[in-house]
Design a protein around this motif. Structure first.
Motif, mmCIF file in Angstrom:
data_model
loop_
_atom_site.group_PDB
_atom_site.id
_atom_site.type_symbol
_atom_site.label_atom_id
_atom_site.label_comp_id
_atom_site.label_asym_id
_atom_site.label_seq_id
_atom_site.Cartn_x
_atom_site.Cartn_y
_atom_site.Cartn_z
ATOM 1 N N ARG A 47 15.529 9.781 -1.259
ATOM 2 C CA ARG A 47 16.330 8.991 -0.314
ATOM 3 C C ARG A 47 15.521 7.831 0.232
ATOM 4 O O ARG A 47 15.975 6.703 0.341
ATOM 5 N N LEU A 105 13.579 0.367 -2.581
ATOM 6 C CA LEU A 105 13.965 -0.387 -3.786
ATOM 7 C C LEU A 105 14.543 -1.745 -3.418
ATOM 8 O O LEU A 105 14.324 -2.735 -4.105
ATOM 9 N N ARG A 106 15.267 -1.770 -2.303
ATOM 10 C CA ARG A 106 15.989 -3.001 -1.922
ATOM 11 C C ARG A 106 15.035 -4.167 -1.731
ATOM 12 O O ARG A 106 15.339 -5.296 -2.070
ATOM 13 N N THR A 107 13.875 -3.878 -1.146
ATOM 14 C CA THR A 107 12.988 -4.993 -0.752
ATOM 15 C C THR A 107 11.728 -5.074 -1.608
ATOM 16 O O THR A 107 10.919 -5.979 -1.427
ATOM 17 N N ARG A 143 9.021 -2.210 -7.858
ATOM 18 C CA ARG A 143 10.307 -1.575 -8.140
ATOM 19 C C ARG A 143 10.199 -0.732 -9.412
ATOM 20 O O ARG A 143 10.680 0.399 -9.477
ATOM 21 N N ILE A 157 14.850 5.037 -2.301
ATOM 22 C CA ILE A 157 16.010 4.157 -2.525
ATOM 23 C C ILE A 157 15.980 2.999 -1.531
ATOM 24 O O ILE A 157 16.260 1.855 -1.883
ATOM 25 N N THR A 158 15.639 3.296 -0.277
ATOM 26 C CA THR A 158 15.624 2.216 0.731
ATOM 27 C C THR A 158 14.525 1.207 0.431
ATOM 28 O O THR A 158 14.662 0.021 0.726
#
Lengths: 457, 65
Positions: B23, B29-31, B37, B26-27
């Motif tokens: 979890r 991954l965005r930045t 990545r 995943i957060t």
């Protein structure tokens, strides 16, 4: 990369067997020096080899592991590390056990973004509290709330490049504070101090900028100046108010360009130093009188911190006496003796108190009486006056600023002190000092003093 | 606690930890920049495989009892 780079860089050990969890910790601890240990053995080696500010410890280290992470908690605690348990086991028995073993913090895995931030904040707050206690008990002894606030304000900017100007009378601890600022700055270079009032202008230039061999008679070798010695460190300019305008101009250029020419040299030197300055003078008056360049003032005045005279923080006298006599002969004082110590104004501030205590300890035992205190204070006053009505500080000031300025300064200081003693009453001040109204008002005009309105004419 | 109970407790703990890490990853991954990545995705795949292995091992152990 995420990180908490606004706080000082910390040394952190993360004990975590899960590679993805280690990656997550690496991302959230950016800006700090982070070491990883995937198992108990590696963690124990790391704890033995190095000290860490914080240890993040996963309880379960590997498949079929029976929470061996718990064994690391007392080891980390014994090394003075702030231990944080992070676990999927957030049931009460495990939490209780972890705290029982000495862990400082605990969080359930899954919300690292918030949890790590909160942990680091709590760690920093706890460290700040311990630091503050030690600071004011051992490094800059003061119980005075305003002085503590001033010192802490200065130390907030210790790790920055902000120039700091320390204001206050002689003997109030400006040099000590400058040293503490340097020690907490994290700078690799030295703390280099120079008293600007103790040198003639020519000598000051050589002291600051250095010189080349043969630059003048007596320059038998190349000499490094204080600016170069302070490279990557702190340059402390004491009594900066006595610096000539010409020297201010040269120094301003060196501060701005980080480059300067030693006397007699055509090759520039470079040095990146942080500037801390100090003066007992009223800087605004110096600027107004054209004795200090405004651009120079702006360059040395990122933050101004004022230290009060000891007479305005008498609550510090006995803590300071305790500090000066720590580890040596201790004295006790009768009630009357204590009252006499507190009654004295200590115009020489902490330096004078230190000398007084040194003399007292050397010549006395046991319980000290009022008579002993009064006699010693009287003899110190006679000694300071003996052979000279002028202190070294006043003499240096006259050399730097000229005799007229020194006389005005002497007059203004006496008048200001008498007004303070008389709670602003001018009539009593005129009578006490046996001076004319004209002299009083010309002094007040110089200092723009707002004396209390007269109760009676 | 029985052996089966301990095994189940261990599985729950491991699932909590590993799913929690997924979890959080995943957060990030965005930045994350591209190289990071890639690294995160690789570790997430590894974690997903590990979760599947843990569940399979538990099922096998439960079936053998």
């Amino acid at each position: 990369m995420l990180g908490f780079v606004t706080m000082p860089k910390l040394s952190i050990l993360v004990v975590e067997d899960d590679p993805l969890a280690r990656k997550i910790m690496e991302s959230h601890l950016g800006g700090h020096s982070v070491e990883f240990a995937p198992d108990k053995r590696t963690a124990l080696e790391a704890l033995a080899a190095r000290s860490h500010d914080l240890c993040f410890i996963d309880l379960k280290l590997g498949k079929n592991d029976d929470c061996s992470g718990l064994e690391l908690i007392p080891v980390a605690a014994s090394k003075g590390s702030y231990s944080v348990v992070m676990s999927g086991h957030d049931s009460e028995p495990y939490i209780d056990k972890a705290y029982e073993l000495g862990c400082n913090d605990f969080y359930a895995k899954g919300n690292e973004a918030d949890n790590i931030g909160r942990v680091l904040d709590r760690f920093q707050r706890k460290r700040d509290q311990l630091e503050t206690g030690r600071l004011f008990a051992e490094e800059f002894v003061t119980d005075d709330a305003a002085t503590r606030a001033s010192v802490l304000e200065a130390l907030r900017y210790a790790v920055s490049d902000l120039p700091i100007l320390l204001l206050g009378p002689s003997g109030t601890g400006k040099t000590s504070l400058a040293q503490i600022i340097h020690e907490r700055s994290g700078r690799d270079g030295q703390f280099v101090a120079i008293n600007c009032a103790a040198q003639s202008e020519d000598l000051l230039e050589v002291e600051l900028f250095g010189c080349r061999k043969g630059a003048f008679t007596g320059a038998n070798s190349d000499r490094k100046g204080k600016l170069l010695l302070a490279d990557k460190g702190t340059l402390f300019l004491d009594e900066v108010g006595s610096m000539s305008l010409k020297m201010q101009s040269k120094l301003l250029k060196a501060i701005e360009e980080k480059s300067f020419y030693p006397v007699g040299s055509e090759k520039p030197e470079t040095a990146a130093f942080r500037v801390v300055t100090a003066t007992l003078e009223d800087v605004q008056s110096l600027i107004k009188a054209g004795k200090m360049r405004f651009d120079f003032f702006q360059r040395i005045h990122g933050l101004a911190v004022t230290l009060k005279p000891l007479a305005q923080r008498k609550c510090d006298i006995f803590p300071l006496i305790g500090f000066f006599t720590r580890g040596g002969k201790r004295l006790s004082f009768t009630t009357e003796a204590k009252a006499e110590i507190l009654r004295h104004d200590w115009p020489g501030n902490i330096r004078e108190l230190r000398r007084f205590i040194d003399l007292l300890v050397a010549g006395n035992e046991g319980r000290v009486s009022f008579e002993t205190i009064a006699g010693l204070l009287k003899s110190m006053r006679v000694e300071e006056g003996a052979g000279s009505f002028v202190t070294d500080e006043q003499f240096r000031f006259a050399l730097g600023q000229g005799l007229d300025e020194a006389v005005d300064r002497f007059i203004d200081t006496i008048i200001k002190r008498a007004l303070a003693k008389n709670e602003g009453h001018k009539t009593k001040t005129l009578a006490d000092l046996k001076i004319s109204t004209r002299l009083l008002y010309s002094s007040l005009k110089r200092f723009r003093e707002d004396a209390k309105p007269e109760a009676t004419s | 606690m029985t052996a089966a109970g301990k095994e189940l407790a261990s599985l729950i703990h491991d699932m909590n930890s590993k799913c929690g890490s997924l979890r959080t990853a995943i957060t990030l991954l965005r930045t994350a920049p591209p190289e990071e990545r890639q690294e995160l995705l690789g570790l997430m795949k590894q974690q997903a495989r590990s979760i599947a292995e843990d569940i399979a091992a538990f099922e096998a152990s439960a079936a053998s009892r």
